[in-house]
Design an enzyme around this catalytic site. Structure first.
Site, mmCIF file in Angstrom:
data_model
loop_
_atom_site.group_PDB
_atom_site.id
_atom_site.type_symbol
_atom_site.label_atom_id
_atom_site.label_comp_id
_atom_site.label_asym_id
_atom_site.label_seq_id
_atom_site.Cartn_x
_atom_site.Cartn_y
_atom_site.Cartn_z
ATOM 1 N N GLY A 1 0.859 -1.188 0.000
ATOM 2 C CA GLY A 1 0.000 0.000 0.000
ATOM 3 C C GLY A 1 0.884 1.222 0.000
ATOM 4 O O GLY A 1 1.782 1.349 0.840
ATOM 5 N N ALA A 2 0.644 2.141 -0.938
ATOM 6 C CA ALA A 2 1.553 3.283 -1.100
ATOM 7 C C ALA A 2 0.825 4.608 -0.948
ATOM 8 O O ALA A 2 1.141 5.587 -1.607
ATOM 9 C CB ALA A 2 2.265 3.207 -2.448
ATOM 10 N N PHE B 1 -13.147 22.154 12.589
ATOM 11 C CA PHE B 1 -13.678 20.869 12.155
ATOM 12 C C PHE B 1 -14.567 20.324 13.245
ATOM 13 O O PHE B 1 -14.463 20.737 14.402
ATOM 14 C CB PHE B 1 -12.520 19.896 11.882
ATOM 15 C CG PHE B 1 -12.353 19.547 10.424
ATOM 16 C CD1 PHE B 1 -12.308 20.528 9.467
ATOM 17 C CD2 PHE B 1 -12.234 18.222 10.030
ATOM 18 C CE1 PHE B 1 -12.152 20.210 8.126
ATOM 19 C CE2 PHE B 1 -12.072 17.888 8.697
ATOM 20 C CZ PHE B 1 -12.035 18.885 7.746
ATOM 21 N N GLN C 1 -17.658 4.552 9.894
ATOM 22 C CA GLN C 1 -18.082 5.950 9.876
ATOM 23 C C GLN C 1 -18.803 6.296 8.574
ATOM 24 O O GLN C 1 -18.327 5.984 7.492
ATOM 25 C CB GLN C 1 -16.875 6.875 10.016
ATOM 26 C CG GLN C 1 -17.254 8.352 9.986
ATOM 27 C CD GLN C 1 -16.125 9.239 10.453
ATOM 28 O OE1 GLN C 1 -15.211 9.561 9.694
ATOM 29 N NE2 GLN C 1 -16.151 9.631 11.709
ATOM 30 N N HIS D 1 -19.968 9.483 6.499
ATOM 31 C CA HIS D 1 -19.755 10.927 6.410
ATOM 32 C C HIS D 1 -21.093 11.592 6.133
ATOM 33 O O HIS D 1 -21.835 11.141 5.268
ATOM 34 C CB HIS D 1 -18.757 11.256 5.295
ATOM 35 C CG HIS D 1 -18.205 12.637 5.396
ATOM 36 N ND1 HIS D 1 -18.954 13.748 5.089
ATOM 37 C CD2 HIS D 1 -16.986 13.097 5.789
ATOM 38 C CE1 HIS D 1 -18.204 14.834 5.287
ATOM 39 N NE2 HIS D 1 -17.016 14.459 5.708
ATOM 40 N N LEU E 1 -17.452 12.710 -1.830
ATOM 41 C CA LEU E 1 -17.322 13.441 -0.569
ATOM 42 C C LEU E 1 -17.391 14.954 -0.752
ATOM 43 O O LEU E 1 -16.747 15.514 -1.628
ATOM 44 C CB LEU E 1 -15.974 13.073 0.066
ATOM 45 C CG LEU E 1 -15.549 13.840 1.310
ATOM 46 C CD1 LEU E 1 -16.459 13.514 2.471
ATOM 47 C CD2 LEU E 1 -14.110 13.502 1.661
ATOM 48 N N GLU F 1 -15.917 18.084 5.262
ATOM 49 C CA GLU F 1 -16.380 18.726 6.489
ATOM 50 C C GLU F 1 -15.899 20.180 6.537
ATOM 51 O O GLU F 1 -16.502 21.029 7.182
ATOM 52 C CB GLU F 1 -15.798 17.944 7.674
ATOM 53 C CG GLU F 1 -16.355 18.330 9.006
ATOM 54 C CD GLU F 1 -16.081 17.237 10.033
ATOM 55 O OE1 GLU F 1 -16.333 16.057 9.734
ATOM 56 O OE2 GLU F 1 -15.612 17.570 11.117
ATOM 57 N N ARG G 1 -19.154 13.525 13.467
ATOM 58 C CA ARG G 1 -19.751 13.005 12.228
ATOM 59 C C ARG G 1 -20.899 12.036 12.466
ATOM 60 O O ARG G 1 -21.889 12.053 11.741
ATOM 61 C CB ARG G 1 -18.680 12.310 11.396
ATOM 62 C CG ARG G 1 -17.759 13.305 10.764
ATOM 63 C CD ARG G 1 -16.671 12.653 9.964
ATOM 64 N NE ARG G 1 -15.849 13.692 9.352
ATOM 65 C CZ ARG G 1 -14.717 13.461 8.722
ATOM 66 N NH1 ARG G 1 -14.257 12.242 8.620
ATOM 67 N NH2 ARG G 1 -14.043 14.457 8.193
ATOM 68 N N HIS H 1 -17.714 6.186 4.868
ATOM 69 C CA HIS H 1 -16.558 7.058 4.655
ATOM 70 C C HIS H 1 -15.260 6.496 5.229
ATOM 71 O O HIS H 1 -14.209 6.612 4.606
ATOM 72 C CB HIS H 1 -16.840 8.407 5.298
ATOM 73 C CG HIS H 1 -15.738 9.411 5.129
ATOM 74 N ND1 HIS H 1 -15.295 9.794 3.883
ATOM 75 C CD2 HIS H 1 -14.992 10.110 6.021
ATOM 76 C CE1 HIS H 1 -14.316 10.681 4.027
ATOM 77 N NE2 HIS H 1 -14.105 10.885 5.311
ATOM 78 N N ARG I 1 -14.273 8.510 14.485
ATOM 79 C CA ARG I 1 -13.088 9.315 14.209
ATOM 80 C C ARG I 1 -13.454 10.779 14.008
ATOM 81 O O ARG I 1 -14.457 11.096 13.385
ATOM 82 C CB ARG I 1 -12.414 8.812 12.932
ATOM 83 C CG ARG I 1 -11.247 9.672 12.493
ATOM 84 C CD ARG I 1 -10.537 9.113 11.302
ATOM 85 N NE ARG I 1 -11.272 9.232 10.067
ATOM 86 C CZ ARG I 1 -11.375 10.346 9.337
ATOM 87 N NH1 ARG I 1 -10.811 11.468 9.752
ATOM 88 N NH2 ARG I 1 -12.060 10.354 8.211
ATOM 89 N N LEU J 1 -5.544 11.876 8.415
ATOM 90 C CA LEU J 1 -4.294 12.180 7.714
ATOM 91 C C LEU J 1 -3.139 12.143 8.711
ATOM 92 O O LEU J 1 -2.063 11.609 8.432
ATOM 93 C CB LEU J 1 -4.374 13.556 7.038
ATOM 94 C CG LEU J 1 -5.234 13.629 5.774
ATOM 95 C CD1 LEU J 1 -5.307 15.064 5.264
ATOM 96 C CD2 LEU J 1 -4.669 12.728 4.679
#
Lengths: 324, 560
Positions: free
Chosen positions: B10-11, B113, B226, B228, B238, B241, B272, B340, B375, B381
């Protein structure tokens, strides 16, 4: 209440090197709402009609850059191109792989040339050990400095510009619009310490091969406007070291030449671009033109209103205010 | 057979950060991805990355907000570790070249947020993920490592109680290949494509998570999914938010700013799970709009003015125009919740270690757990970078004490046996059909609001699909870029993970964070303040439970 649909006709480029000797076009028909993206239509074809249809796709929201392809001969993101307007304009939707990159299978191309050009511009901050990043805090950068990046951080590396670029077709050594827009992004980055070296390096390495056709800007789905960033790079390169190539010498010469009299002196522009030796090497052509148009040897007389022209030049030479 | 010291699968941001940490530790590193790294789904993250760098803010408040946001299921030691590293992580990414948005004084701009006490979400317009992904990839590009591009990972080989390597499918060459490695970091992100309506990319199919589960790794808290609150109606794309952070408001069909009923203090900037349930409730009770794609509410940005919308929410403007035919400067955006984010994942320590020696995980594929039952926006991120780095460094350190990996000829045969059978069939079901049915089942029976009868029905249907999957057929026989093989592998992976979600959701007889049981509407700390741990058996997941790590924050009722 389901939405109204229209019949959509697809002609999709198919080629599997493992078994096909030549590409063919396969027709698919399905009824779809007019705002359906071409990508959704292709995925429905895969799910309902033909699981062997091969394409790259991922985010379906124009941010991953996977699904660039030719839709009715334009380099587009399939996820962002709606079928309604395509059907209206063309009566059919021809889907083909991107250009300037060898086809691996169906709509999937080998992007190695594109990525190599991107890597070739050294796409990372080059730092000077004498000027390290501030310890333990972010670099200070004003909103006006962020503005200087223009739209280049929006680039999603979809290669639609690379596919659309005739200079890439003509000369695979041309870095291509994306790589040059990326280079611009690093040249204007206040954290990068190699702006001058980058400009000096790109002048003789492809910067002036751009044909200024703006097809990249037309193709870019993120409004990066690569052709304008190439123009910006050219201006920065000339400001940095003047004209060093035929292309930049021509640009510099043209500007001086027009400023002088308001008209182009053709002898002079050849000399400005190619030098005295260059002028000599084009003597044969010069004589042919001179026979039909003897006035090319004379300096053109100054045009009327030359002082107005000078005002335009002065205005252009005044740097715009930050942020305006 | 290629051999490496650390293989990162996974990159996206977590994988790249892990690879960078392992390279910096001097290891021979390979990075494997289904997509070119710059096409990873991390790039789709819009809103921003949390770091309490404002003068009024503090790491302590960030920790508290995250603990509360998690509905007290997050491990408090991990959350402390995580929030303490937020500032340095953002600064490091800035130094790597990320072009963040700026305040007038030249500092990093911040926006509000949901669930955060102060504006602490640092952003790059509304394409923060893309900005980070580019900067990290460009930084990693200056290092030496091997990239295996457009590879599906099908199996991890675990023998003698530890990782020996993996088997993958090279899409371009059409071959199955082995890579030997003593340490593997799984960073394959989420598996939102289990659901029909999701903000996730098509590539988000949980391949690494499923392969780890098959190899004996424990999956943690998978029932916490979750949704969204604001996704475009038909496509599920998306709408960040950040749109509400910039002042966007939600209205029902009666023109009412309905969040006042659900979160009177912070309105649209509640957590959320709270906002998603509010929207679903409004529509279910007849106060939503209706259209060809079901009920919805309006997200309004018009009052913010053209300049602000177009400069700070540029991608949102484009998305709305291209994918919904709406100009958000002058028109409301029709939105409804969509899957999400997966709070759960491969259970790991803070250093990314799983229950299998040599197997590490980070990012959305992992569950440390810092998100617990819900979350907060802006924390994912940050998670990819903080824990990607930890996992990469831990994998590199592990290599120094691990025996050399020993793959066998039979590993490849064992891994690819089923796929050869699928490809040899002349009859059978197409994986796409099974995938579509699974998505519909999860959407209908395992959505935002859950109850026992639905979950039982959902489980029955997912298990029936698993049975039918045994008779799946790969129609495409080409040796070049055979996506049909990937379709089948991915669908098999997702069915396994779907089953774990349903079983965990059925067992958890309480409502906590994103897991809302209408038959058990209250949080039940006495019985359920614990993590679900799922282990694969031939009869489906076996569940056990593990305690939540506490440090300083007593569970309280969660009010916004």
């Amino acid at each position: 209440m389901p939405e109204a649909t229209i019949p959509a006709e697809f002609e999709v480029y198919r080629f599997d090197p493992a078994k096909d000797r030549a590409p063919r076009y396969q027709r698919y028909s399905l009824d779809l709402a007019p705002h359906t993206p071409v990508l959704s239509a292709l995925l429905r074809i895969r799910a309902e009609q033909d699981p062997t249809l091969t394409l790259r796709y991922s985010c379906r929201s124009a941010i991953c850059g996977s699904c660039a392809m030719q839709v009715n001969s334009k380099s587009r993101l399939a996820c962002e191109t709606q079928i309604g307007p395509e059907m209206e304009r063309h009566g059919t939707i021809v889907v083909e792989p991107m250009r300037n990159q060898p086809v691996l299978r169906d709509l999937v191309v080998d992007q190695a040339p594109f990525w190599q050009q991107y890597e070739g511009i050294e796409p990372h901050l080059i730092l000077d050990p004498q000027h390290p990043m501030p310890e333990g805090r972010a670099t200070s950068m004003t909103p006006a400095q962020v503005e200087r990046f223009k739209e280049t951080p929006r680039c999603i590396a979809c290669a639609a510009c690379y596919s659309a670029c005739p200079a890439v077709s003509a000369d695979p050594g041309f870095p291509g619009p994306m790589a040059l827009a990326k280079l611009y992004r690093f040249v204007v980055d206040p954290r990068d310490t190699a702006a001058r070296a980058r400009l000096v390096r790109i002048q003789p390495n492809g910067l002036w091969l751009c044909l200024r056709c703006h097809l990249c800007t037309e193709a870019c789905p993120k409004d990066v406007r690569p052709s304008e960033r190439i123009r910006d790079l050219k201006e920065l390169a000339i400001a940095e070291q003047g004209g060093t190539e035929n292309g930049s010498r021509h640009a510099v010469g043209f500007k001086e030449n027009i400023r002088d009299r308001g008209l182009l002196s053709e002898m002079k522009i050849v000399r400005q671009t190619s030098g005295v030796l260059g002028l000599a090497s084009q003597a044969g052509q010069g004589i042919r033109i001179w026979r039909k148009k003897p006035e090319i040897l004379k300096r053109p007389p100054p045009i009327e209103g030359l002082d107005e022209l000078e005002k335009i030049y002065e205005a252009l030479d005044t740097p715009p205010k930050e942020g305006s | 057979m290629p051999k490496h010291e650390v293989v990162v699968v996974g990159a996206g941001l977590a994988g790249q950060r892990a690879a960078l940490a392992a390279v910096e530790a001097g290891k021979d590193v390979a990075l494997i991805s289904k997509l070119h790294p710059l096409r990873s789904h991390s790039g789709a993250a819009q809103g921003g990355i949390n770091a309490a760098v404002g003068a009024e803010d503090s790491v302590e408040t960030h920790i508290y907000d995250t603990v509360k946001g998690s509905d007290y299921l997050g491990d408090q030691d991990a959350i402390e570790f995580f929030c303490q590293r937020a500032g340095p992580t953002v600064i490091e990414m800035e130094h790597f070249g990320t072009v963040f948005s700026r305040a007038d004084d030249g500092s990093l701009a911040r926006r509000a947020f949901g669930g955060g006490a102060f504006p602490r979400t640092i952003y790059a317009a509304d394409r923060t993920g893309l900005a980070l992904l580019q900067a990290l990839w460009e930084r990693l590009g200056t290092e030496d490592f091997t990239l295996y591009e457009e590879w599906d990972v099908t199996n991890f080989v675990v023998r003698e109680g530890r990782v020996q390597g993996l088997v993958g499918f090279d899409r371009r060459r059409g071959t199955f290949d082995e890579i030997a490695a003593p340490a593997v970091v799984v960073a394959t992100g989420p598996f939102g494509r289990i659901y029909g309506r999701t903000t996730n990319a098509h590539s988000c199919t949980g391949d690494g998570t499923a392969a780890a589960y098959a190899a004996g790794a424990q999956l943690k808290d998978l029932e916490f999914v979750q949704f969204h609150p604001t996704a475009l109606l038909e496509s599920g794309i998306l709408i960040t938010e950040g749109a509400r952070g910039e002042g966007g408001i939600l209205k029902n069909a009666q023109g009412e700013r309905f969040m006042a009923r659900y979160a009177p203090h912070v309105l649209e900037l509640a957590s959320r799970d709270v906002v998603s349930r509010a929207i679903v409730t409004e529509v279910a009770q007849g106060r939503g709009f209706t259209g060809p794609y079901g009920g919805y509410v309006h997200l309004e940005l018009m009052h913010l003015g053209r300049e602000r919308v177009e400069s700070r929410l540029q991608e949102i403007v484009d998305f709305s125009r291209h994918f919904a035919g709406i100009d958000p400067v002058t028109q409301p955006i029709p939105v409804y919740p969509a899957q999400h984010y997966m709070m759960g994942g491969i259970g790991t320590t803070i250093q990314g270690a799983t229950n299998i020696p040599g197997l590490f995980a980070a990012g959305e594929a992992a569950c440390v757990s810092i998100h617990g039952a819900n979350r907060l926006g802006g924390n994912s991120l940050l998670e990819t970078l903080v824990f990607g780095k930890e996992a990469g460094a831990a994998a590199a350190a592990y290599v120094d004490r691990a025996p050399a990996p020993a793959m066998r000829e039979t590993d490849l045969e064992a891994a690819t046996g089923p796929i050869r059978i699928w490809s040899a069939r002349t009859e059978g079901e197409d994986p796409s059909a099974l995938r579509a049915e699974m998505q519909a089942v999860m959407e209908r029976y395992v959505g935002i609001y859950r109850n026992e009868a639905d979950l039982l029905e959902g489980l029955k249907r997912i298990r029936a699909l698993k049975k039918r999957f045994q008779f799946v057929r790969v129609v495409d026989r080409s040796s070049v870029y055979n996506l049909n093989v990937s379709d089948a592998v991915e669908t098999g992976h997702m069915l396994e993970l779907a089953e774990v979600i349903v079983v965990g959701a059925y067992a958890r007889t309480e409502s906590r964070g994103a897991h809302s049981r209408t038959d058990y509407p209250k949080r039940d700390d006495a019985h359920w303040m614990k993590h679900t741990i799922a282990t694969r058996t031939p009869n489906g997941p076996a569940l056990t439970y593990a305690p939540v790590a506490y440090t300083r924050w007593e569970p309280k009722e969660r009010v916004y």
